[in-house]
Design a protein around this motif. Structure first.
Motif, PDB file in Angstrom:
ATOM      1  N   ALA A  19      -5.828   6.623  50.856  1.00  0.00           N
ATOM      2  CA  ALA A  19      -6.816   7.677  51.122  1.00  0.00           C
ATOM      3  C   ALA A  19      -6.123   8.949  51.604  1.00  0.00           C
ATOM      4  O   ALA A  19      -6.501  10.058  51.213  1.00  0.00           O
ATOM      5  CB  ALA A  19      -7.830   7.200  52.157  1.00  0.00           C
ATOM      6  N   ASP A  20      -5.079   8.804  52.434  1.00  0.00           N
ATOM      7  CA  ASP A  20      -4.333   9.976  52.896  1.00  0.00           C
ATOM      8  C   ASP A  20      -3.617  10.674  51.749  1.00  0.00           C
ATOM      9  O   ASP A  20      -3.592  11.904  51.672  1.00  0.00           O
ATOM     10  CB  ASP A  20      -3.308   9.566  53.962  1.00  0.00           C
ATOM     11  CG  ASP A  20      -3.964   9.082  55.238  1.00  0.00           C
ATOM     12  OD1 ASP A  20      -5.120   9.493  55.503  1.00  0.00           O
ATOM     13  OD2 ASP A  20      -3.318   8.300  55.959  1.00  0.00           O
ATOM     14  N   ILE A  21      -3.053   9.878  50.856  1.00  0.00           N
ATOM     15  CA  ILE A  21      -2.369  10.456  49.695  1.00  0.00           C
ATOM     16  C   ILE A  21      -3.366  11.198  48.813  1.00  0.00           C
ATOM     17  O   ILE A  21      -3.092  12.310  48.343  1.00  0.00           O
ATOM     18  CB  ILE A  21      -1.632   9.362  48.904  1.00  0.00           C
ATOM     19  CG1 ILE A  21      -0.489   8.802  49.741  1.00  0.00           C
ATOM     20  CG2 ILE A  21      -1.121   9.895  47.576  1.00  0.00           C
ATOM     21  CD1 ILE A  21       0.188   7.597  49.138  1.00  0.00           C
ATOM     22  N   GLN A  22      -4.518  10.615  48.605  1.00  0.00           N
ATOM     23  CA  GLN A  22      -5.548  11.263  47.793  1.00  0.00           C
ATOM     24  C   GLN A  22      -5.984  12.587  48.420  1.00  0.00           C
ATOM     25  O   GLN A  22      -6.112  13.599  47.734  1.00  0.00           O
ATOM     26  CB  GLN A  22      -6.753  10.345  47.621  1.00  0.00           C
ATOM     27  CG  GLN A  22      -7.843  10.963  46.778  1.00  0.00           C
ATOM     28  CD  GLN A  22      -9.066  10.056  46.683  1.00  0.00           C
ATOM     29  OE1 GLN A  22      -9.145   9.039  47.353  1.00  0.00           O
ATOM     30  NE2 GLN A  22     -10.007  10.444  45.849  1.00  0.00           N
ATOM     31  N   ASN A  23      -6.198  12.588  49.747  1.00  0.00           N
ATOM     32  CA  ASN A  23      -6.584  13.820  50.431  1.00  0.00           C
ATOM     33  C   ASN A  23      -5.495  14.880  50.334  1.00  0.00           C
ATOM     34  O   ASN A  23      -5.782  16.060  50.147  1.00  0.00           O
ATOM     35  CB  ASN A  23      -6.905  13.538  51.901  1.00  0.00           C
ATOM     36  CG  ASN A  23      -8.175  12.744  52.055  1.00  0.00           C
ATOM     37  OD1 ASN A  23      -9.021  12.750  51.180  1.00  0.00           O
ATOM     38  ND2 ASN A  23      -8.292  12.047  53.169  1.00  0.00           N
ATOM     39  N   GLN A  26      -5.490  16.398  46.846  1.00  0.00           N
ATOM     40  CA  GLN A  26      -6.610  17.327  46.707  1.00  0.00           C
ATOM     41  C   GLN A  26      -6.323  18.639  47.429  1.00  0.00           C
ATOM     42  O   GLN A  26      -6.648  19.713  46.927  1.00  0.00           O
ATOM     43  CB  GLN A  26      -7.891  16.699  47.245  1.00  0.00           C
ATOM     44  CG  GLN A  26      -8.450  15.622  46.354  1.00  0.00           C
ATOM     45  CD  GLN A  26      -9.652  14.922  46.977  1.00  0.00           C
ATOM     46  OE1 GLN A  26      -9.926  15.057  48.164  1.00  0.00           O
ATOM     47  NE2 GLN A  26     -10.365  14.160  46.161  1.00  0.00           N
ATOM     48  N   TYR A  27      -5.698  18.560  48.601  1.00  0.00           N
ATOM     49  CA  TYR A  27      -5.341  19.769  49.345  1.00  0.00           C
ATOM     50  C   TYR A  27      -4.320  20.603  48.576  1.00  0.00           C
ATOM     51  O   TYR A  27      -4.453  21.826  48.489  1.00  0.00           O
ATOM     52  CB  TYR A  27      -4.782  19.398  50.722  1.00  0.00           C
ATOM     53  CG  TYR A  27      -4.152  20.560  51.434  1.00  0.00           C
ATOM     54  CD1 TYR A  27      -4.940  21.572  51.968  1.00  0.00           C
ATOM     55  CD2 TYR A  27      -2.782  20.649  51.557  1.00  0.00           C
ATOM     56  CE1 TYR A  27      -4.369  22.649  52.611  1.00  0.00           C
ATOM     57  CE2 TYR A  27      -2.201  21.721  52.202  1.00  0.00           C
ATOM     58  CZ  TYR A  27      -2.994  22.720  52.732  1.00  0.00           C
ATOM     59  OH  TYR A  27      -2.416  23.783  53.356  1.00  0.00           O
ATOM     60  N   ASN A  33      -4.848  26.300  43.414  1.00  0.00           N
ATOM     61  CA  ASN A  33      -5.914  27.064  42.755  1.00  0.00           C
ATOM     62  C   ASN A  33      -6.204  28.365  43.502  1.00  0.00           C
ATOM     63  O   ASN A  33      -6.479  29.390  42.881  1.00  0.00           O
ATOM     64  CB  ASN A  33      -7.181  26.224  42.631  1.00  0.00           C
ATOM     65  CG  ASN A  33      -7.040  25.139  41.602  1.00  0.00           C
ATOM     66  OD1 ASN A  33      -6.268  25.259  40.660  1.00  0.00           O
ATOM     67  ND2 ASN A  33      -7.764  24.048  41.780  1.00  0.00           N
ATOM     68  N   GLN A  34      -6.141  28.330  44.830  1.00  0.00           N
ATOM     69  CA  GLN A  34      -6.366  29.538  45.615  1.00  0.00           C
ATOM     70  C   GLN A  34      -5.281  30.567  45.345  1.00  0.00           C
ATOM     71  O   GLN A  34      -5.569  31.742  45.148  1.00  0.00           O
ATOM     72  CB  GLN A  34      -6.412  29.221  47.115  1.00  0.00           C
ATOM     73  CG  GLN A  34      -7.626  28.446  47.538  1.00  0.00           C
ATOM     74  CD  GLN A  34      -8.899  29.244  47.385  1.00  0.00           C
ATOM     75  OE1 GLN A  34      -8.920  30.423  47.673  1.00  0.00           O
ATOM     76  NE2 GLN A  34      -9.947  28.594  46.939  1.00  0.00           N
ATOM     77  N   SER A  35      -4.042  30.155  45.330  1.00  0.00           N
ATOM     78  CA  SER A  35      -2.951  31.099  45.095  1.00  0.00           C
ATOM     79  C   SER A  35      -2.958  31.600  43.656  1.00  0.00           C
ATOM     80  O   SER A  35      -2.670  32.769  43.398  1.00  0.00           O
ATOM     81  CB  SER A  35      -1.606  30.476  45.442  1.00  0.00           C
ATOM     82  OG  SER A  35      -1.306  29.422  44.560  1.00  0.00           O
TER      83      SER A  35
END
Length: 69
Positions: A19-23, A26-27, A33-35
């Motif tokens: 779950a940590d790897i998935q998060n 995603q981050y 995408n923001q940059s």
């Protein structure tokens, strides 16, 4: 790093950490995408053109206004 290496490393991770790897993935995608969007929209001169002023802009405005008077 190639995908195969990353997949092999993820297979060795304990189930509780997935779950940590998935998060984190995603981050990273969100930040990318923001940059990418910020870089895409910073320079609008290629869409609207740009003017090169060789004089003071206020002086040009005064000349334009006095032309009509």
């Amino acid at each position: 790093m190639v995908y195969e290496t990353l997949v092999e490393q993820i297979k060795t991770v304990p189930q509780e950490c997935l779950a940590d790897i998935q998060n984190y993935v995603q981050y990273i995608l969100y930040r990318y995408n923001q940059s990418a969007e910020k870089e895409k929209h910073t320079d609008l001169s290629k869409y609207f053109g740009s003017l090169k002023f060789h004089q003071d802009a206020l002086k040009i405005q005064k000349e334009m206004r006095s032309e009509w008077n």
